[in-house]
Write a protein that holds these residues in place. Sequence first.
Motif, PDB file in Angstrom:
ATOM      1  N   ARG A   6     -81.939  80.617  28.200  1.00  0.00           N
ATOM      2  CA  ARG A   6     -80.891  81.511  28.617  1.00  0.00           C
ATOM      3  C   ARG A   6     -81.413  82.827  29.392  1.00  0.00           C
ATOM      4  O   ARG A   6     -82.143  83.764  28.316  1.00  0.00           O
ATOM      5  N   ASP A   7     -80.990  83.070  30.458  1.00  0.00           N
ATOM      6  CA  ASP A   7     -81.491  84.366  30.998  1.00  0.00           C
ATOM      7  C   ASP A   7     -80.348  85.414  30.890  1.00  0.00           C
ATOM      8  O   ASP A   7     -79.455  85.140  30.161  1.00  0.00           O
TER       9      ASP A   7
ATOM     10  N   LEU B 231     -81.091  77.039  31.730  1.00  0.00           N
ATOM     11  CA  LEU B 231     -82.128  75.986  32.239  1.00  0.00           C
ATOM     12  C   LEU B 231     -82.623  75.048  30.805  1.00  0.00           C
ATOM     13  O   LEU B 231     -82.880  75.779  29.953  1.00  0.00           O
TER      14      LEU B 231
ATOM     15  N   VAL C 142     -75.139  73.998  32.299  1.00  0.00           N
ATOM     16  CA  VAL C 142     -76.842  73.887  32.443  1.00  0.00           C
ATOM     17  C   VAL C 142     -76.901  73.808  34.069  1.00  0.00           C
ATOM     18  O   VAL C 142     -76.484  72.871  34.647  1.00  0.00           O
ATOM     19  N   THR C 143     -77.776  74.650  34.633  1.00  0.00           N
ATOM     20  CA  THR C 143     -77.860  74.653  36.044  1.00  0.00           C
ATOM     21  C   THR C 143     -79.188  74.050  36.443  1.00  0.00           C
ATOM     22  O   THR C 143     -79.271  73.567  37.669  1.00  0.00           O
ATOM     23  N   THR C 144     -80.061  74.041  35.679  1.00  0.00           N
ATOM     24  CA  THR C 144     -81.350  73.504  35.920  1.00  0.00           C
ATOM     25  C   THR C 144     -81.834  72.565  34.908  1.00  0.00           C
ATOM     26  O   THR C 144     -81.784  72.869  33.844  1.00  0.00           O
TER      27      THR C 144
ATOM     28  N   LEU D 134     -85.220  71.148  33.730  1.00  0.00           N
ATOM     29  CA  LEU D 134     -86.954  70.710  34.008  1.00  0.00           C
ATOM     30  C   LEU D 134     -87.470  70.060  33.141  1.00  0.00           C
ATOM     31  O   LEU D 134     -87.368  69.947  32.005  1.00  0.00           O
TER      32      LEU D 134
ATOM     33  N   ALA E 114     -76.365  70.592  37.546  1.00  0.00           N
ATOM     34  CA  ALA E 114     -77.777  70.923  37.469  1.00  0.00           C
ATOM     35  C   ALA E 114     -78.544  70.406  38.595  1.00  0.00           C
ATOM     36  O   ALA E 114     -78.265  69.239  38.898  1.00  0.00           O
TER      37      ALA E 114
ATOM     38  N   TYR F 283     -82.399  68.966  39.068  1.00  0.00           N
ATOM     39  CA  TYR F 283     -83.380  68.329  38.123  1.00  0.00           C
ATOM     40  C   TYR F 283     -84.578  68.423  38.711  1.00  0.00           C
ATOM     41  O   TYR F 283     -85.049  68.066  39.874  1.00  0.00           O
TER      42      TYR F 283
ATOM     43  N   VAL G  58     -89.287  78.446  39.237  1.00  0.00           N
ATOM     44  CA  VAL G  58     -88.171  77.826  39.245  1.00  0.00           C
ATOM     45  C   VAL G  58     -87.051  78.797  39.233  1.00  0.00           C
ATOM     46  O   VAL G  58     -86.004  78.698  39.836  1.00  0.00           O
ATOM     47  N   THR G  59     -87.133  79.675  38.305  1.00  0.00           N
ATOM     48  CA  THR G  59     -86.298  80.849  38.428  1.00  0.00           C
ATOM     49  C   THR G  59     -87.078  82.549  38.281  1.00  0.00           C
ATOM     50  O   THR G  59     -88.269  82.027  37.983  1.00  0.00           O
TER      51      THR G  59
END
Length: 265
Positions: free
Chosen positions: A67-68, A74, A107-109, A111, A134, A136, A170-171
């Motif tokens: 969590r950012d 992510l 969830v947006t990504t 990995l 998301a 992937y 990735v982020t």
Amino acid sequence: MTDIVEHEVGDVTVLALCDAVGTFDEPARALFPGATTRLWAESARIDPLAAGLDDPWRLTFRCFAVRDAGGGVLLVDAGIGPSSDWSPSPGRLPARLAEAGITPDDVTTVLLTHLHTDHIGWAAVDGEPYFRNARYVVQREEVTHYPWLRDTLLDPLRDRLHLLDGRTAVTPSVTAVPAPGHTPGHQAVLVSSGGTDLVLGGDVVQHAVHLLDPDVGYAYDADPEVARATRRALLAEVLQRGAALGTAHINVPFVTGWPVSTSGS
């Protein structure tokens, strides 16, 4: 064992989520050739739940939610899923996410460190992406190596699949780092924020014996020599950075500052 463990990396929060706990049918001695009696004794102090060298290996199947500061989520790996051909099932990732206040749509990504079944189980369910909002993210080399997953995974994710070629941001706080050997396109994950680092190693490190001597083999590494070299390099970077290591299968989710044996004796 705690189902959710929190670790702070600057202004990023990483949640270790236990999807399942189980045992390997084979004795640990057979799975980790080259590990000495002394290494087993030392590893038991790091992970006492894993059992001894002549007993079945007890391991956790773990995912991580990152969590950012802006609230984005992510997910690293997607667990066992609702069914599995060899590992404990069903997995409990949806329940763990709910306990953490995360819905699948948050969830947006996703990995994926690699495409073994205990890491992709919730990626696609019943022919549809489980995390509908998301993208992937996986290394291109990994997808090339697993064409038989097309019907169950790759086609359902086709419009959301983002293929990487090497080290990639990735982020702003998450970087995918190639870490081959366990599988050809395996990747680790570096989380960095506020001068603090965390490395999520996927299956580079399977057992606490690998923390003590990265040259110890693992029976199911696709390329044992490449896997050893990757393990040495990854653990050296973790220690050099003063980072924590997030583990997929060790029964301790985050480890720091372990003593490294160079001889394995």
